[in-house]
Scaffold this active site. Structure first.
Site, short mmCIF file in Angstrom:
data_model
loop_
_atom_site.label_atom_id
_atom_site.label_comp_id
_atom_site.label_asym_id
_atom_site.label_seq_id
_atom_site.Cartn_x
_atom_site.Cartn_y
_atom_site.Cartn_z
N GLU A 1 51.18 -108.76 11.46
CA GLU A 1 50.87 -109.51 12.68
C GLU A 1 51.47 -110.92 12.62
OE1 GLU A 1 46.83 -110.91 13.21
OE2 GLU A 1 46.85 -110.35 15.33
N LYS B 1 47.46 -107.61 8.91
CA LYS B 1 47.59 -109.03 9.27
C LYS B 1 48.92 -109.60 8.80
CE LYS B 1 43.72 -110.08 11.39
NZ LYS B 1 43.78 -110.45 12.82
N CYS C 1 36.37 -105.00 9.65
CA CYS C 1 37.21 -105.71 8.68
C CYS C 1 36.67 -105.63 7.25
CB CYS C 1 37.32 -107.18 9.06
SG CYS C 1 37.93 -107.38 10.74
N GLU D 1 38.15 -114.27 29.72
CA GLU D 1 39.06 -113.25 30.26
C GLU D 1 38.26 -112.05 30.79
OE1 GLU D 1 41.70 -111.58 27.35
OE2 GLU D 1 42.75 -110.33 28.82
N CYS E 1 41.59 -108.01 18.20
CA CYS E 1 41.56 -108.78 16.95
C CYS E 1 42.16 -108.02 15.78
CB CYS E 1 40.13 -109.12 16.56
SG CYS E 1 39.18 -109.71 17.92
N SER F 1 42.84 -107.11 25.56
CA SER F 1 42.66 -108.53 25.84
C SER F 1 43.92 -109.27 25.41
CB SER F 1 41.45 -109.05 25.06
OG SER F 1 41.49 -110.46 25.04
N GLU G 1 56.66 -113.17 18.47
CA GLU G 1 56.03 -114.07 19.46
C GLU G 1 55.00 -115.00 18.82
OE1 GLU G 1 55.86 -110.77 19.39
OE2 GLU G 1 53.86 -110.03 19.82
N GLU H 1 38.35 -114.83 25.11
CA GLU H 1 38.21 -113.42 25.45
C GLU H 1 37.04 -113.23 26.41
OE1 GLU H 1 39.08 -110.98 22.05
OE2 GLU H 1 37.80 -109.37 22.79
#
Lengths: 120, 574, 596
Positions: free
Chosen positions: B362, B359, B504, B283, B300, B320, B367, B280
């Site tokens: 996710e 999560k 989190c 990037e 994230c 990102s 993908e 990141e």
């Protein structure tokens, strides 16, 4: 309307619209029995209404009544001014309606030559 | 502060003028029972458990919403009040399944607690009970309306805290329910799966989807090599879930417990957090230098990513492309690690322990199988792990600390602070600064971006370049900043967004805590881990260095691109 | 201009429209034209006269002849005989139910004679779609007067002195409420008219809005001036399409001639009125729920304080009054608070409009001075109980109110007396019950209503009324348990004490008041499994007496073959088979079957 005076003027203008449902000034009563109708009461009624409209009279109500037994004198028209006796006119035609209204209804002068009855 | 005088249960007290009676009674040392009231949500006075007598009032009043006034005389305890509270709770119980012993919230249920506290000894009503189907359609949360007491906390959390407005009241009278639009499943509405609704639900009406069964099964299968990663925020909350004080740091005990449970390798998500910073950070530098889309926003937090895909599909270029630490880890477990350990990736099961309900969603995104397999097979939340530990009979308190396994258990302080709001930003700044300037930072504590303030901003001078950053947490704040970006009014370079309050550590998969300062205690635990770390910058992590030199190549390189980066797309729910 | 000699008023209130007044109107129009009378006789569609039982109503002026239950086919008679020949159509006159005398004149009908029509003065007498007719009868004089002669504080003082109390149910002093809103800090304030009339059987507000919408708008404007508001909302239920239509016309007309809008009558006072249609939730009559609904939210009450006077619509100070309350205001201003305060009782001034429904001869609207007895309303205005049945009780105040038994019929009807006996004024619904009404069933009826209309926000109302309803249901079905009465009382006490809003706090009232006056009926249901009124189907037993001639008609009619017996001898009903449908009773030619 811009002012409170405008509202007052409008009120005066429209007052007559509902007056009929609340108070009575002068009452004109047309005999509408079978005899009256046969003698032309309907035309007399129309003439009365037209004359009232022409003179823009506001305080007058027009109603009908049935036969009162003087059939030969039809068309009969009663005029009652508030607080005054009931005057009955006989043999009224559309032609003398204007006289009755001008003299009696407006000016309070009884049209003596046409009277057939008087009631207190 | 302006104060008023009042009498509570015969005692004289001075209390701030803007207090409710409930707040005033706390000063007076009285614990008025509450149910629909939540210290962090706007009080609504729905449940009527907190009724008290106010002299001169026609009926009892709900203390949670009734403002104090000068000379007010309050009585919190009379036969009438006790009878009224008992009646209210009895009425709730009469329309509740009362399957407490087999309920996921058994012993952690506010309705259960209050029934005991107000002294309900019988339920005199045996009439109709609500009977609705379970909403089990999504990967993260399970809604059982039969356990719903219509307190409306989830509605408030979702709207006031998250600005998502998934829930509302529907229907009237006995049929009143709390439902998503048109009573659809959460998978059919704009739910981000952040789980904040579950964390405010007083009963078992909204709970975390329990995925422990397949993990137990995998652990019992000798043919499977079961690897686990633990997210930064889990170590400061697992202890709390097992009866320790909020904020207790239990990293070593947790590792030991996981080993006792039978995991073959216990790794640290902090490792892939460091890796995230490498990717990141690179990037960000690339976007900064080459005129890429700015501000760049972190990716994230999967609740946040869902939110962006649902509500700001026009701004997805800002996110990102670096995967979250969980997914980077998953991609490496079945490639890099399997290769190193000479394992057939088909026999490797990858489990993650997360503070997060989103999560779970996710991990099953289509993908997310860069390794050729499902990168993360099972996601368990902190509370599910606590449950497994209890179920296995492990006495957590007496457990000796153990260390993470190599190589994916080696991490820096920069990795651990991912668990608190501002941590990703701080970790990125530690690395990006040194990468730009080539010099060692004098002070690596970026305190402006820490803490529980909703929107935090900082402007930094990095080697002559002015870098403006912002850190926001909760989706309500995310909405505010995204609207600014959409309006072209946000002149930041880099923004960190976390879906949950405090980051989190306040995730929907964490143990439920009602005290106001529990988040701060967990944050304190996180920074304690950071300061105790020998290495505190991601790019100095030797295991990460080794990973790049021996296997991955360069950040943003070809292998990275394949394994560690992803893309976003507008979500359509119907 | 033609001279109009006669006005024919046709009621086009919702009640008369549903009994066919539109057709009558069309027929009159056609017939008058045909007879060439259309230029001299004016047809006026008016609002409700309140005598809905007798609709469609037609009044002919100047005579003031009152025709009832006029149908399309009666029109020829009215036109040819009355309007053409002046002969009253006797058969269409109202007949006094006891003396059976025909009453030709409106004002002589007992239903109207005992009334004091102030709020309803114009209803049925003017065309509600013509602002001129309202103005002709002193309309907007009050607004003109306050704007030109009075300070806002003086207006509030006048309303206070008049002793006007809220007509929506609570009875809170209106002037006091206005004063609170005036003194609340804030530049922007609102006036809200609560026209979400929802009590079962109540239609007072609808009639005022349909028959005299300008009166309400004028009251709101006066209030706006008094409290310093420049905007008003009328929250009216969408189920009142005619009221909404007439309000829209009224607002438009008032805007056009400058009685609403900017700088009204050159005074500098601005006031506009908007209509918000409610979606039919009873609870939206509760003021905070109503405000939420205007704001576009789900109609749920919120706790008070803060009261709307301090923080109301969109957080701004807001004064909310009911339709009838606003409709009282213009006359208080034009005729003065002293005149107003002379009507009624010590604590309850002015008049109250009641909707009479149930087992009563004259269902309809009656406006009476406060303090009149219930006996006068039911027997003198309402014409007593039909079909020779005996009066049992009257429910006042709708689902929030209570019932009054025979022994309280001479109680003066005012706010405080009613509260004392466990009822309340409410919005003015009066439901009369005769001996065939079961009081447990009545309580069940109202609880069914409140339960299904509960917004579900607070536990006691959402869950508590459901449990009370379940208990009442089982009592009426013969499944009542010992202790049920005490449990109902405990629940009622606690629901009243803990519910969030007025709806929940008053929901147990019908149970409490029926328990207070008719406890023996509950006991009969529970202990003897009998419904004394014979109304509860599951408790009704049918028996064949010795009047039975053995004709077997009942046996043939029984759908479940519960009747046995041989021809020409007394038959018998097997109670275990009987489903209590009552068919046998209707078939028996000898009145040999009794229910009880």
């Amino acid at each position: 309307m811009k002012t409170i005076e405008d509202l007052k003027r409008l009120r005066e203008k429209v007052e007559a619209q509902t007056k009929l449902r609340y108070e009575t000034g002068t009452r004109i009563i047309v005999g509408m029995g079978t005899c009256g109708i046969a003698a032309g009461a309907r035309d007399v009624m129309s003439a009365i209404l037209a004359e009232i409209a022409r003179r823009k009279l506001e305080d007058v109500t027009v109603s009908q009544t049935g036969c009162i037994g003087m059939c030969e004198k039809e068309v009969l028209v009663d005029v009652v001014r508030q607080g005054e006796p009931r005057i009955t006119y006989g043999k009224v035609t559309p032609l003398n309606v204007a006289t009755i209204i001008a003299e009696h209804v407006v000016n309070g002068r009884i049209v003596e030559e046409m009277i057939v009855g008087k009631m207190d | 502060m302006e104060m008023v005088n009042m009498i509570i249960d015969g005692g004289k007290f001075k209390v701030p003028k803007n207090f409710t009676i409930l707040e005033a009674t706390r000063i007076a040392g009285v614990k008025v029972p509450t149910l629909c009231n939540h210290p962090e949500l706007r009080p609504e006075g729905n449940c009527r458990v907190c009724v008290v007598e106010v002299k001169g009032a026609r009926s009892l009043v709900a203390s949670c919403v009734y403002p104090v006034s000068e000379g007010m005389v309050v009585n919190t305890n009379s036969p009438a009040i006790r009878e009224a509270r008992r009646m209210v709770v009895e009425l709730l119980l009469a329309n509740h399944p009362q399957d407490c012993l087999s309920c996921q919230r058994n012993l952690h249920c506010e309705l259960q607690t209050i029934a005991a506290e107000v002294g309900v000894r019988q339920v005199r009503f045996d009439g109709e009970k609500k009977n609705y189907p379970l909403d089990n359609s999504n990967p993260s949360l399970v809604r059982d309306q039969n356990k719903c007491i219509v307190c409306g906390r989830c509605i408030r959390a979702c709207s006031e805290r998250q600005g998502v407005h998934v829930y509302s009241f529907a229907n009237r009278g006995f049929n009143t329910t709390v439902v998503p639009a048109f009573n659809q499943g959460l998978d059919k509405v704009s739910c981000t799966y952040c789980g904040q609704c579950a964390s405010v639900c007083p009963t078992g009406a909204i709970v975390i989807k329990d995925d422990t069964a397949p993990v137990w099964q995998a652990l019992a299968n000798p043919a499977k090599h079961v690897v686990v990663q633990t997210a930064p925020a889990v170590r400061v909350a697992l202890g709390e879930a097992l009866g320790m004080p909020p904020g207790s740091v239990v990293t070593g005990k947790m590792v030991a417990a996981l080993k006792r449970l039978g995991f073959s390798k216990v790794f640290d998500t902090n490792f892939s957090a460091d890796l995230t910073i490498m990717e990141e950070g690179a990037e960000f530098l690339d976007r900064l230098k080459n005129g890429g889309t700015l501000p760049m926003i972190t990716s994230c937090s999967p609740g946040w990513v869902n939110f962006a895909e649902l509500f700001y599909p026009d701004l997805l270029d800002h996110l990102s492309t670096a995967k979250s630490p969980q997914q980077m880890f998953g991609a490496l477990v079945k490639t890099y690690y399997a290769e190193q350990a000479k394992l057939d990736p088909a026999n490797v099961i990858s489990v993650s322990i997360m503070p997060c309900t989103a999560k779970k969603a996710e991990a099953i995104r289509t993908e997310m199988c860069a390794s050729g397999y499902r990168d993360v097979d099972y996601v368990l939340t902190t509370t599910e792990l606590a449950k497994m530990i209890q179920e296995a009979g492990i006495d957590f308190h007496f457990l000796a600390e153990e260390n993470y396994d190599d190589p994916m258990g080696i991490a820096t302080g920069a990795g651990v602070i991912f668990g608190a709001s501002g941590g990703v930003m701080e970790a990125a700044l530690r690395t990006v600064s040194e990468l730009i300037t080539g010099e060692e930072l004098e002070c690596i504590d970026f305190k402006d971006v820490r803490g529980l303030k909703g929107v935090k901003e900082a402007t930094l001078d990095i080697g002559g370049t002015e870098v403006r950053v912002a850190v926001v947490h909760t989706l309500l704040n995310a909405r505010k900043i995204m609207d600014k970006i959409r309006a072209g009014e946000a002149n930041y370079h880099f923004i960190e967004i976390m879906a949950c309050p405090g980051g989190c550590i306040g995730g929907g998969g964490q143990p439920i805590s009602m005290t106001n300062d529990f988040r701060q205690k967990r944050i304190d635990g996180i920074y304690e881990c950071d300061t105790k770390s020998t290495i505190r910058k991601s790019h100095l992590n030797p295991a990460i260095k080794e990973l790049y030199t021996s296997w991955l190549g360069e950040p943003l390189g070809e292998k990275s691109h394949k394994l560690l980066h992803t893309h976003y797309h507008q979500q359509y729910r119907d | 201009m033609e001279h109009i000699r006669s006005h024919v008023l046709i009621c086009s209130g919702t009640g008369c429209v549903s009994s066919g007044s539109k057709k009558v109107h069309a027929a009159l129009q056609e017939k008058l034209a045909q007879k060439g009378l259309d230029k001299e006789v004016k047809l006026v569609e008016t609002g409700c006269h309140g005598f809905c039982e007798m609709g469609p109503l037609v009044i002919v002026y100047p005579e003031g002849v009152f025709y009832v239950r006029v149908q399309e086919e009666d029109v020829t008679d009215i036109v040819e005989n009355h309007l053409y020949k002046g002969r009253i159509v006797e058969r269409l006159l109202y007949k006094e139910p006891i003396s059976l005398e025909k009453v030709p004149n409106y004002s002589d009908i007992p239903f109207y004679k005992k009334q004091m029509r102030m709020v309803l003065a114009n209803c049925g007498h003017i065309d509600p779609e013509a602002i001129e007719e309202y103005i002709a009868l002193d309309g907007y004089q009050a607004l003109g007067q306050v704007l030109s002669e009075m300070k806002p504080e003086e207006v509030i003082e006048e309303v206070k002195k008049a002793g006007l109390r809220g007509r929506g149910g609570g009875g809170f002093p209106t002037g006091l409420k206005w004063g609170f809103t005036r003194s609340a800090p804030g530049d922007k304030k609102y006036v809200v008219c609560n026209a979400d009339e929802g009590d079962p059987g109540a239609f007072m507000d609808r009639s005022v809005l349909e028959g005299d919408p300008h009166r309400v708008i004028e009251g709101m404007a006066v209030c706006g001036y008094a409290i310093g508001a420049d905007e008003g909302y009328i929250y009216v239920r969408a189920e009142y399409p005619l009221a909404i239509k007439r309000l829209k016309i009224a607002i438009k007309q008032a805007m056009e001639i400058g009685l609403l809008g900017e700088n009204i009558l050159g005074s500098g006072f601005n006031f506009k009125v908007k209509i918000k249609e409610g979606a039919g939730a009873f609870v939206c009559g509760e003021e905070t729920a109503l405000l939420a609904s205007i704001e576009g939210k789900r109609g749920m009450p919120r706790p008070r304080p803060p009261f709307p006077a301090v923080s109301g619509l969109w957080g701004k100070p807001t004064n909310i009054n009911n339709v009838e309350t606003f409709a009282n205001v213009p006359q208080i201003i034009t005729k003065g608070s002293e005149w107003y305060a002379a009507i009624g009782t010590e604590g309850s001034k002015g008049t109250k409009v009641f909707a009479l429904t149930g087992r009563i001869n004259h269902t309809g609207l009656a406006e009476v001075p406060m303090g009149i007895t219930m006996r006068e309303i039911i027997y003198e205005i309402g014409g007593g109980i039909p079909n020779g049945k005996k009066f049992k009780a009257v429910q006042i105040g709708g689902p929030s109110g209570g019932c009054l038994p025979e022994q309280l019929l001479d109680l003066p009807v005012d706010y405080d007396s009613l509260i004392k006996v466990g009822a309340m004024m409410g919005s003015g619904g009066l439901v009369v019950m005769d001996e065939t009404t079961c009081m447990v069933d009545l309580a069940k009826f109202f609880l069914t209503f409140t339960q299904s209309e509960s917004c579900g926000k607070c536990t006691p109302c959402r869950e508590g009324t459901k449990r009370m309803l379940e208990i009442l249901t089982r009592i009426t079905e013969g499944q009542g348990r010992v202790g049920d009465i005490e449990l109902l009382e405990t629940m009622a006490r606690n629901i009243k004490a803990t519910a969030l809003c007025g709806l929940g706090q008053t929901a147990p009232n019908p149970v409490l008041s029926t328990l207070k006056y008719f406890r023996h009926e509950y006991e009969a249901h529970i202990n003897d499994k009998k419904c004394p009124a014979g109304a509860c189907a599951k408790l009704a037993g049918y028996n064949i007496t010795d009047l039975c001639k053995g004709c077997s008609l009942c046996k043939k009619a029984c759908p479940v073959d519960a009747i046995t017996g041989v021809v020409k001898s007394q038959h018998e009903i097997d109670q275990t088979k009987c489903i209590k449908c009552g068919t046998c009773l209707t078939k028996c030619p000898f009145k040999a079957i009794i229910k009880g």
